[in-house]
Structures are given as structure tokens and as C-alpha cells.
Design a protein around this motif. Structure first.
Motif, PDB file in Angstrom:
ATOM      1  N   PHE A  14      -4.203   1.424  13.818  1.00  0.00           N
ATOM      2  CA  PHE A  14      -4.623   1.128  15.187  1.00  0.00           C
ATOM      3  C   PHE A  14      -5.547  -0.082  15.209  1.00  0.00           C
ATOM      4  O   PHE A  14      -6.472  -0.175  14.403  1.00  0.00           O
ATOM      5  N   ALA A  15      -5.285  -0.977  16.151  1.00  0.00           N
ATOM      6  CA  ALA A  15      -6.143  -2.141  16.355  1.00  0.00           C
ATOM      7  C   ALA A  15      -6.469  -2.224  17.841  1.00  0.00           C
ATOM      8  O   ALA A  15      -5.561  -2.295  18.676  1.00  0.00           O
ATOM      9  N   THR A  16      -7.740  -2.190  18.178  1.00  0.00           N
ATOM     10  CA  THR A  16      -8.172  -2.266  19.569  1.00  0.00           C
ATOM     11  C   THR A  16      -8.377  -3.730  19.947  1.00  0.00           C
ATOM     12  O   THR A  16      -9.249  -4.407  19.402  1.00  0.00           O
ATOM     13  N   ILE A  17      -7.565  -4.207  20.872  1.00  0.00           N
ATOM     14  CA  ILE A  17      -7.609  -5.615  21.270  1.00  0.00           C
ATOM     15  C   ILE A  17      -8.557  -5.818  22.451  1.00  0.00           C
ATOM     16  O   ILE A  17      -9.291  -6.803  22.531  1.00  0.00           O
ATOM     17  N   SER A  18      -8.534  -4.892  23.386  1.00  0.00           N
ATOM     18  CA  SER A  18      -9.412  -4.954  24.557  1.00  0.00           C
ATOM     19  C   SER A  18      -9.584  -3.536  25.080  1.00  0.00           C
ATOM     20  O   SER A  18      -9.089  -2.574  24.480  1.00  0.00           O
ATOM     21  N   GLU A  19     -10.240  -3.415  26.209  1.00  0.00           N
ATOM     22  CA  GLU A  19     -10.455  -2.089  26.803  1.00  0.00           C
ATOM     23  C   GLU A  19      -9.139  -1.399  27.126  1.00  0.00           C
ATOM     24  O   GLU A  19      -9.045  -0.174  27.097  1.00  0.00           O
ATOM     25  N   SER A  20      -8.098  -2.173  27.431  1.00  0.00           N
ATOM     26  CA  SER A  20      -6.826  -1.581  27.847  1.00  0.00           C
ATOM     27  C   SER A  20      -5.686  -1.776  26.856  1.00  0.00           C
ATOM     28  O   SER A  20      -4.647  -1.126  26.984  1.00  0.00           O
ATOM     29  N   VAL A  21      -5.831  -2.668  25.882  1.00  0.00           N
ATOM     30  CA  VAL A  21      -4.722  -3.012  24.991  1.00  0.00           C
ATOM     31  C   VAL A  21      -4.985  -2.543  23.561  1.00  0.00           C
ATOM     32  O   VAL A  21      -6.042  -2.797  22.998  1.00  0.00           O
ATOM     33  N   THR A  22      -4.003  -1.839  23.006  1.00  0.00           N
ATOM     34  CA  THR A  22      -4.045  -1.381  21.623  1.00  0.00           C
ATOM     35  C   THR A  22      -2.762  -1.830  20.924  1.00  0.00           C
ATOM     36  O   THR A  22      -1.677  -1.704  21.493  1.00  0.00           O
ATOM     37  N   ILE A  23      -2.900  -2.347  19.705  1.00  0.00           N
ATOM     38  CA  ILE A  23      -1.745  -2.659  18.874  1.00  0.00           C
ATOM     39  C   ILE A  23      -1.635  -1.580  17.808  1.00  0.00           C
ATOM     40  O   ILE A  23      -2.597  -1.308  17.081  1.00  0.00           O
ATOM     41  N   THR A  24      -0.463  -0.949  17.702  1.00  0.00           N
ATOM     42  CA  THR A  24      -0.250   0.054  16.668  1.00  0.00           C
ATOM     43  C   THR A  24       0.878  -0.390  15.757  1.00  0.00           C
ATOM     44  O   THR A  24       1.945  -0.785  16.230  1.00  0.00           O
ATOM     45  N   SER A  25       0.628  -0.338  14.470  1.00  0.00           N
ATOM     46  CA  SER A  25       1.650  -0.632  13.460  1.00  0.00           C
ATOM     47  C   SER A  25       2.063   0.698  12.847  1.00  0.00           C
ATOM     48  O   SER A  25       1.311   1.295  12.074  1.00  0.00           O
ATOM     49  N   CYS A  26       3.238   1.190  13.227  1.00  0.00           N
ATOM     50  CA  CYS A  26       3.677   2.535  12.856  1.00  0.00           C
ATOM     51  C   CYS A  26       4.628   2.488  11.668  1.00  0.00           C
ATOM     52  O   CYS A  26       5.711   1.912  11.749  1.00  0.00           O
ATOM     53  N   TYR A  85       0.805  -1.214   0.000  1.00  0.00           N
ATOM     54  CA  TYR A  85       0.000   0.000   0.000  1.00  0.00           C
ATOM     55  C   TYR A  85       0.840   1.267   0.000  1.00  0.00           C
ATOM     56  O   TYR A  85       0.381   2.318  -0.446  1.00  0.00           O
ATOM     57  N   CYS A  86       2.046   1.195   0.548  1.00  0.00           N
ATOM     58  CA  CYS A  86       2.920   2.364   0.564  1.00  0.00           C
ATOM     59  C   CYS A  86       4.362   1.929   0.782  1.00  0.00           C
ATOM     60  O   CYS A  86       4.615   0.855   1.324  1.00  0.00           O
ATOM     61  N   HIS A  87       5.281   2.787   0.361  1.00  0.00           N
ATOM     62  CA  HIS A  87       6.701   2.534   0.640  1.00  0.00           C
ATOM     63  C   HIS A  87       7.037   3.173   1.984  1.00  0.00           C
ATOM     64  O   HIS A  87       6.829   4.375   2.181  1.00  0.00           O
ATOM     65  N   PHE A  88       7.529   2.385   2.901  1.00  0.00           N
ATOM     66  CA  PHE A  88       7.949   2.943   4.181  1.00  0.00           C
ATOM     67  C   PHE A  88       9.420   2.625   4.416  1.00  0.00           C
ATOM     68  O   PHE A  88       9.946   1.616   3.936  1.00  0.00           O
ATOM     69  N   ASP A  89      10.087   3.509   5.162  1.00  0.00           N
ATOM     70  CA  ASP A  89      11.493   3.299   5.513  1.00  0.00           C
ATOM     71  C   ASP A  89      11.634   2.466   6.769  1.00  0.00           C
ATOM     72  O   ASP A  89      12.667   1.825   6.984  1.00  0.00           O
ATOM     73  N   ASN A  90      10.617   2.514   7.625  1.00  0.00           N
ATOM     74  CA  ASN A  90      10.669   1.758   8.880  1.00  0.00           C
ATOM     75  C   ASN A  90       9.268   1.375   9.318  1.00  0.00           C
ATOM     76  O   ASN A  90       8.297   2.057   8.974  1.00  0.00           O
ATOM     77  N   LEU A  91       9.197   0.310  10.053  1.00  0.00           N
ATOM     78  CA  LEU A  91       7.917  -0.169  10.589  1.00  0.00           C
ATOM     79  C   LEU A  91       8.157  -0.747  11.970  1.00  0.00           C
ATOM     80  O   LEU A  91       9.099  -1.531  12.165  1.00  0.00           O
ATOM     81  N   ILE A  92       7.337  -0.354  12.911  1.00  0.00           N
ATOM     82  CA  ILE A  92       7.406  -0.950  14.242  1.00  0.00           C
ATOM     83  C   ILE A  92       5.991  -1.231  14.723  1.00  0.00           C
ATOM     84  O   ILE A  92       5.094  -0.395  14.563  1.00  0.00           O
ATOM     85  N   ILE A  93       5.781  -2.427  15.242  1.00  0.00           N
ATOM     86  CA  ILE A  93       4.483  -2.815  15.784  1.00  0.00           C
ATOM     87  C   ILE A  93       4.610  -2.829  17.302  1.00  0.00           C
ATOM     88  O   ILE A  93       5.460  -3.540  17.860  1.00  0.00           O
ATOM     89  N   ILE A  94       3.800  -2.024  17.966  1.00  0.00           N
ATOM     90  CA  ILE A  94       3.897  -1.815  19.416  1.00  0.00           C
ATOM     91  C   ILE A  94       2.571  -2.159  20.076  1.00  0.00           C
ATOM     92  O   ILE A  94       1.504  -1.820  19.570  1.00  0.00           O
ATOM     93  N   ALA A  95       2.656  -2.839  21.214  1.00  0.00           N
ATOM     94  CA  ALA A  95       1.475  -3.104  22.036  1.00  0.00           C
ATOM     95  C   ALA A  95       1.473  -2.127  23.205  1.00  0.00           C
ATOM     96  O   ALA A  95       2.436  -2.071  23.977  1.00  0.00           O
ATOM     97  N   TYR A  96       0.400  -1.340  23.309  1.00  0.00           N
ATOM     98  CA  TYR A  96       0.191  -0.458  24.455  1.00  0.00           C
ATOM     99  C   TYR A  96      -0.827  -1.109  25.379  1.00  0.00           C
ATOM    100  O   TYR A  96      -1.850  -1.623  24.923  1.00  0.00           O
ATOM    101  N   SER A  97      -0.549  -1.071  26.671  1.00  0.00           N
ATOM    102  CA  SER A  97      -1.459  -1.633  27.663  1.00  0.00           C
ATOM    103  C   SER A  97      -1.652  -0.620  28.783  1.00  0.00           C
ATOM    104  O   SER A  97      -0.786  -0.461  29.652  1.00  0.00           O
TER     105      SER A  97
END
Length: 268
Positions: free
Chosen positions: A125-137, A33-45
Motif C-alpha cells: 500500500f502506498a498513500t498518495i493523498s487523502e483520497s488516492v491509494t496505490i496498491t501493488s497486489c 523478494y518473492c515469487h508471484f504468479d500475477n501482479l496488478i498495480i491499482i489506483a483507488y480514488s
């Protein structure tokens, strides 16, 4: 990228759901979908320290501040983290669209963000639960030297919901290891207690709120809108805050509070 290639990448990501190969397959789909130089997937809780699930990059400098500063405490000032704290975010978000109006003037931007050499950043952004979010930046940095194109941004937005759904399906039920189940006390409350304990500085709840808004890059007008008070009232709180802390600038406020943030996250 041809639609047939996108279709193949989507099929591979679907087949990889629930396996250790998913993150790499998901990255390959995003690259369609796009050219990116970097990608990081982070779980926030909640307010806990984030967990890195996957990363790839062209220039390693982009993630050096991530390991030394961001995961330690700087994430508390990150616009993407605060988007997570709002809850129930899905689809694609562009950092510059959610950043506070004075974000680029902050010490956070000068001391941390500029070091990454990032020029543009999009996040799924992906909402996993009330407290957990997965972000693919997805980022563009000095490797390419240009921000995302209008076409790339539009393509990501158009596919945002399906990209979120894939991530939610793969990481459903995810919980970070070794983190407390109960949510810690609000950051403002913990900050007030730490200032009192370590520096004998006693802030009111509203003064602590203003301090956090300042560090995140909100102008007096923006703080007033968030707190539902006038900009003049915000300026009064700012003067009181600086007087109690014995400082005269946002840079000094950053220098005072960042070491406290690091200790607060270590206590989690």
C-alpha cells in the motif's frame, strides 16, 4: 535471490522513478523478494472506480473477472478496497489477515474471487493523498498451486516501508483521469436511494449498513463490533432487512444489490 541481485533491482527501480519504465522495474524488484504468479498495480480514488496502472501474469484467467466484474462494481466488496477506504495505509498487507471473518462464505467470494483461481494475495500500500491509494497486489494462483512461503511473507513485510516509499515517490500527485474531484455521497446513502427509486424498498441507514457488512463477509458478531451493538441487535436488523427486501438469504441479497452497485458506479 542473492542480495546483489536485489541491490541491482532496487537501483534500477530508483533510476526509473518518474518514467514510464518504473512499473516494470518495480515488478522486477518485487520478484526479488518473492515469487508471484500475477501482479496488478491499482489506483483507488475515494469510492470511484479503480484504475489499473500495470499488470502481468502467468495464467490470463486470473484477470478475466477483473475486467468483467471487479472494475465494474465488485471492488466495492473487496477487503483491499476497504483497507484503502480506511486511509493512511502503508507497507505490506496480506488479504487473509484483513478479510472479514465470513469472507469465504460470501457470494462475492463464490461468484468473483474463486473465478480468479487466486490462492493467496499480498499487497503493498502506498498513500498518495487523502483520497488516492496505490496498491501493488501480488498473487499466487493455480499456476503454482501454493500460497506464499513464510520466508517470502517475512521478506515482504521487512521491506514494506521502502516499497511503499518508492511507489509514493513515483506516483506523487497522481489523479485518475475523468473522475470527479468531489467525493460522491456515502455508498449506503446512494444504495438506499436506488432501492427506493427502483424497487420501492425503503431501508433505514442502519439496515443499509448491515446489508453492506453482510455482503462483505462480516458475521453478526463482527458487524456488532463494528457498529457497537450486540450480535442480537444485528440479527434483528438482518431480519428487518430481509423482510423489507422480500428475501431469505445472503445470496438473494447479493443478487438484488449487485446490479444496483453497477448502476451507481456508472453514475460517477
Amino acid at each position: 535471490m542473492k542480495s546483489t541481485d536485489q541491490d541491482k533491482a532496487l537501483a534500477q527501480a530508483i533510476r526509473a522513478l518518474g518514467t514510464p519504465d518504473f512499473a516494470r522495474a518495480y515488478a522486477a524488484l518485487l520478484r526479488c523478494y518473492c515469487h508471484f504468479d500475477n501482479l496488478i498495480i491499482i489506483a483507488y480514488s475515494g469510492e470511484n472506480r479503480p484504475t489499473v496502472l500495470y499488470r502481468e501474469y502467468t495464467d490470463p484467467i486470473v484477470y478475466q473477472p477483473m475486467d468483467s466484474q471487479y472494475l465494474d462494481s465488485a471492488y466495492l466488496l473487496d477487503p483491499l478496497y476497504h483497507q484503502h477506504r480506511k486511509g493512511e495505509t502503508r507497507g505490506v498487507v496480506r488479504l487473509r489477515d484483513i478479510a472479514p471473518d465470513h469472507f469465504r462464505r460470501t457470494q462475492y467470494f463464490k461468484a468473483y474471487y474463486k473465478q480468479t483461481t487466486l490462492l493467496d494475495e499480498m499487497a503493498v500500500f502506498a498513500t498518495i493523498s487523502e483520497s488516492v491509494t496505490i496498491t501493488s497486489c501480488l498473487g499466487r494462483d493455480r499456476s503454482s498451486g501454493t500460497p506464499f512461503s513464510k520466508r517470502e511473507i517475512r521478506t515482504l513485510y521487512e521491506n514494506g516501508q521502502s516499497l511503499s516509499a518508492l511507489a509514493e515517490q513515483n506516483w506523487q500527485g497522481y489523479q485518475p483521469d475523468g473522475q470527479r474531484a468531489a467525493e460522491p455521497a456515502p455508498l449506503g446513502d446512494r444504495l438506499r436511494e436506488a432501492l427506493k427509486r427502483q424497487h420501492d424498498i425503503r431501508l433505514s441507514p442502519r439496515q443499509a449498513e448491515v446489508a453492506l457488512f453482510i455482503l462483505r463477509g462480516h458475521s453478526s458478531l463482527s458487524i456488532g463490533l463494528n457498529l457497537e451493538v450486540s450480535p442480537q441487535t444485528v440479527k434483528v436488523f438482518r431480519r428487518q432487512l430481509y423482510a423489507k427486501c422480500g428475501i431469505s438469504s445472503q445470496a438473494e441479497l447479493f443478487a438484488l444489490l449487485m446490479p444496483l452497485f453497477a448502476k451507481l458506479t456508472q453514475e460517477e
